[in-house]
Design a protein around this motif. Structure first.
Motif, PDB file in Angstrom:
ATOM      1  N   ARG A  49       0.851  -1.187   0.000  1.00 41.25           N
ATOM      2  CA  ARG A  49       0.000   0.000   0.000  1.00 41.25           C
ATOM      3  C   ARG A  49       0.889   1.241   0.000  1.00 41.25           C
ATOM      4  N   ALA A  51       0.958   5.546   0.115  1.00 40.57           N
ATOM      5  CA  ALA A  51       0.297   6.829   0.354  1.00 40.57           C
ATOM      6  C   ALA A  51       1.225   7.874  -0.257  1.00 40.57           C
ATOM      7  N   ILE A  75      -3.834   8.990   7.843  1.00 40.53           N
ATOM      8  CA  ILE A  75      -4.960   8.332   7.175  1.00 40.53           C
ATOM      9  C   ILE A  75      -6.086   8.085   8.182  1.00 40.53           C
ATOM     10  N   ARG A  99      -3.756  13.250  -0.451  1.00 39.84           N
ATOM     11  CA  ARG A  99      -3.211  11.883  -0.557  1.00 39.84           C
ATOM     12  C   ARG A  99      -3.740  11.189  -1.797  1.00 39.84           C
ATOM     13  N   ALA A 101      -3.855   7.306  -2.941  1.00 41.64           N
ATOM     14  CA  ALA A 101      -3.626   5.963  -2.441  1.00 41.64           C
ATOM     15  C   ALA A 101      -3.480   4.995  -3.594  1.00 41.64           C
TER      16      ALA A 101
END
Length: 104
Positions: A49, A51, A75, A99, A101
């Motif tokens: 993941r 960011a 987050i 952000r 993602a």
């Protein structure tokens, strides 16, 4: 070569070669590459993941020294007003950072 913050840094190696490998749950803190270099990413197993924040928002994500806000806390603060207030006290304006993602 100078970083975005204007720090004098030694020049990067002529052909930088870095390899970062980690087990499940490994993460890197929010940061800006001091040499503004490019990188390749390969995910061999599982998911990763990301960011990502635009460069112009970097000033909202650090305290003016070398400390960056914790991305997981930032987050979480998107949906919790008390967490957002706590982060804003240490990193004014951080809630306004945009952000993007991505999951690989």
């Amino acid at each position: 070569r100078r970083s975005r913050k204007g720090d004098n840094l030694p020049p990067p190696p002529a052909a930088p070669r870095w390899l970062f490998a980690g087990a499940a749950g490994t993460k890197s803190p929010l940061h800006v590459d001091p040499w503004l270099s490019h990188a390749w990413f390969a995910q061999l197993a599982g998911t990763k993941r990301f960011a990502l924040y635009p460069p112009e928002d970097a000033k909202l994500l650090h305290d003016g020294t070398t400390s960056f806000v914790d991305a997981d806390e930032l987050i979480a603060a998107e949906s919790c007003s008390s967490a957002r207030q706590r982060l804003e006290a240490a990193f004014p304006g951080c809630a306004g950072a945009r952000r993007v993602a991505a999951v690989v």
